[in-house]
Write an enzyme that holds these catalytic residues in place. Structure first.
Site, mmCIF file in Angstrom:
data_model
loop_
_atom_site.group_PDB
_atom_site.id
_atom_site.type_symbol
_atom_site.label_atom_id
_atom_site.label_comp_id
_atom_site.label_asym_id
_atom_site.label_seq_id
_atom_site.Cartn_x
_atom_site.Cartn_y
_atom_site.Cartn_z
ATOM 1 N N TYR A 49 15.652 -32.254 42.051
ATOM 2 C CA TYR A 49 16.860 -32.837 41.468
ATOM 3 C C TYR A 49 17.604 -31.837 40.584
ATOM 4 O O TYR A 49 18.746 -32.082 40.199
ATOM 5 C CB TYR A 49 16.525 -34.077 40.627
ATOM 6 C CG TYR A 49 15.919 -35.236 41.360
ATOM 7 C CD1 TYR A 49 15.818 -35.261 42.756
ATOM 8 C CD2 TYR A 49 15.429 -36.332 40.652
ATOM 9 C CE1 TYR A 49 15.242 -36.326 43.414
ATOM 10 C CE2 TYR A 49 14.849 -37.408 41.309
ATOM 11 C CZ TYR A 49 14.758 -37.396 42.684
ATOM 12 O OH TYR A 49 14.180 -38.461 43.324
ATOM 13 N N HIS A 107 6.301 -35.110 46.507
ATOM 14 C CA HIS A 107 7.581 -35.758 46.811
ATOM 15 C C HIS A 107 7.650 -36.290 48.248
ATOM 16 O O HIS A 107 8.161 -37.389 48.484
ATOM 17 C CB HIS A 107 8.724 -34.769 46.561
ATOM 18 C CG HIS A 107 10.024 -35.420 46.248
ATOM 19 N ND1 HIS A 107 11.002 -34.829 45.503
ATOM 20 C CD2 HIS A 107 10.515 -36.642 46.564
ATOM 21 C CE1 HIS A 107 12.038 -35.635 45.376
ATOM 22 N NE2 HIS A 107 11.764 -36.748 46.022
ATOM 23 N N LEU A 189 19.334 -50.425 45.822
ATOM 24 C CA LEU A 189 20.667 -50.909 46.168
ATOM 25 C C LEU A 189 21.124 -50.371 47.520
ATOM 26 O O LEU A 189 22.279 -50.527 47.903
ATOM 27 C CB LEU A 189 21.684 -50.519 45.078
ATOM 28 C CG LEU A 189 21.300 -50.878 43.638
ATOM 29 C CD1 LEU A 189 22.433 -50.541 42.692
ATOM 30 C CD2 LEU A 189 20.910 -52.349 43.518
ATOM 31 N N LYS A 235 19.181 -46.000 39.245
ATOM 32 C CA LYS A 235 19.952 -45.028 38.477
ATOM 33 C C LYS A 235 21.360 -45.538 38.241
ATOM 34 O O LYS A 235 21.969 -46.150 39.120
ATOM 35 C CB LYS A 235 20.029 -43.701 39.235
ATOM 36 C CG LYS A 235 20.796 -42.610 38.494
ATOM 37 C CD LYS A 235 21.452 -41.623 39.454
ATOM 38 C CE LYS A 235 22.697 -42.194 40.064
ATOM 39 N NZ LYS A 235 23.424 -41.240 40.932
ATOM 40 N N SER A 236 21.873 -45.282 37.056
ATOM 41 C CA SER A 236 23.295 -45.449 36.774
ATOM 42 C C SER A 236 23.667 -44.512 35.637
ATOM 43 O O SER A 236 22.868 -44.282 34.729
ATOM 44 C CB SER A 236 23.626 -46.890 36.386
ATOM 45 O OG SER A 236 25.010 -46.989 36.058
ATOM 46 N N ARG A 241 26.028 -50.701 33.191
ATOM 47 C CA ARG A 241 25.301 -50.947 34.434
ATOM 48 C C ARG A 241 23.799 -50.771 34.259
ATOM 49 O O ARG A 241 23.003 -51.545 34.795
ATOM 50 C CB ARG A 241 25.822 -50.020 35.538
ATOM 51 C CG ARG A 241 27.236 -50.358 35.987
ATOM 52 C CD ARG A 241 27.703 -49.414 37.064
ATOM 53 N NE ARG A 241 29.125 -49.588 37.325
ATOM 54 C CZ ARG A 241 29.857 -48.738 38.028
ATOM 55 N NH1 ARG A 241 29.293 -47.655 38.560
ATOM 56 N NH2 ARG A 241 31.145 -48.970 38.229
ATOM 57 N N ASN A 245 21.058 -53.580 34.935
ATOM 58 C CA ASN A 245 19.889 -53.364 35.804
ATOM 59 C C ASN A 245 18.606 -53.761 35.102
ATOM 60 O O ASN A 245 17.709 -54.383 35.701
ATOM 61 C CB ASN A 245 19.815 -51.895 36.237
ATOM 62 C CG ASN A 245 20.921 -51.491 37.188
ATOM 63 O OD1 ASN A 245 21.619 -52.332 37.746
ATOM 64 N ND2 ASN A 245 21.084 -50.197 37.375
#
Length: 279
Positions: A49, A107, A189, A235-236, A241, A245
């Site tokens: 990431y 991963h 989502l 994630k947001s 948000r 969540n």
């Protein structure tokens, strides 16, 4: 080999973890600090990431006691193998700026490389040294979980994999539980897609359930995960948000609503871990 063959301490995860995929260092630092202040206690990142530095900074700047936070990062495919796994782990530790990693995952299994067993053996040694508290995997089908356990004498504490309405992975979820492995879903989502013409959050079933509960389709997706008793990574970058969540996993759906959501047309939004691809 059964889960009882190990003497590991029990490992628990919250119903929702704060994800950081696609956040750069500055955004990760800001969002992680804010999310932790708002009640999140598990933060998920990965070497690939490219934001471990920001995540570590957010952990330190949050003001939340370190012992209350579970920090998760992952070993990327290119770093799998003997010796390289240990080097990669220490690189992640330096990036995070922490004295330990709470949960370290492989991963992807990447069958073509066939290095996840030797990588996990090195991870066990890192755990013995007290540098990591618990070990897990991500995107592992059951056959790879069993092969790993047969080779190293234990199952990982957690398997993180794609899961959302439309990709419920019931067999994988149940198989993990039977093996004493905690299932955790990423992409709850659906990463915004369902098929070429619709987005998951536009699905009529999700929209109707959301209307009935006076909430959003996104919150329904997270409540569905909680109803399936599966922790999720969401994630947001927007405080409103991520707070929504966090609240959504406390919402209760009826069995009938969960069954209707289970019937949403199936799709996979991520890569297939059994296909020989680069990760």
């Amino acid at each position: 080999m059964t889960p009882a063959d190990t003497d590991r301490e029990p490992f628990r995860v919250p119903r929702i973890s704060f994800g950081t995929w696609q956040l750069d260092d500055d955004a990760a630092a800001r969002c992680v600090a804010g999310a932790l202040r708002d009640g999140y206690r598990m933060v998920d990142t990965a070497m690939r990431y490219h934001n471990e530095y920001g995540v570590g900074r957010g952990v330190r700047e949050s003001g939340v006691p370190r012992e209350e936070i579970t920090v998760v990062t992952k070993l990327r495919a290119g770093d799998q193998g003997a010796l390289q796994t240990t080097r990669a782990f220490h690189a992640s530790l330096r990036n995070l700026g922490l004295d330990r990693i709470d949960l370290y995952l492989i991963h992807w299994p990447v069958p073509r490389l066939d290095k996840y067993i030797e990588s996990y053996r090195e991870m066990i040694d890192l755990r013995r040294q007290g540098l990591v508290k618990a070990l897990g995997v991500s995107n592992f089908p059951l056959a790879h979980l069993d092969r790993l356990a047969d080779a190293v004498g234990e199952y990982p504490v957690i398997n993180q994999f794609e899961m959302h309405p439309g990709w419920p992975q019931a067999e994988l979820v149940e198989g993990c539980r039977e093996r004493g492995v905690i299932p955790q879903g990423w992409g709850p989502l659906g990463r915004g897609q369902l098929d070429a013409g619709r987005a998951l959050l536009e699905d009529p079933v999700l929209r109707q359930v959301a209307e009935d509960h006076r909430t959003t389709p996104a919150s329904v997706c997270l409540a569905w995960m909680a109803g399936r008793r599966v922790s999720c990574v969401a994630k947001s970058s927007h405080p409103d948000r991520w707070r929504a969540n966090l609240a959504a996993v406390g919402m209760t759906l009826s069995d009938e609503e969960i069954a209707r959501i289970d019937a949403v047309p199936q799709f996979r939004c991520g890569k297939n871990p059994l296909i020989d691809e680069e990760y």
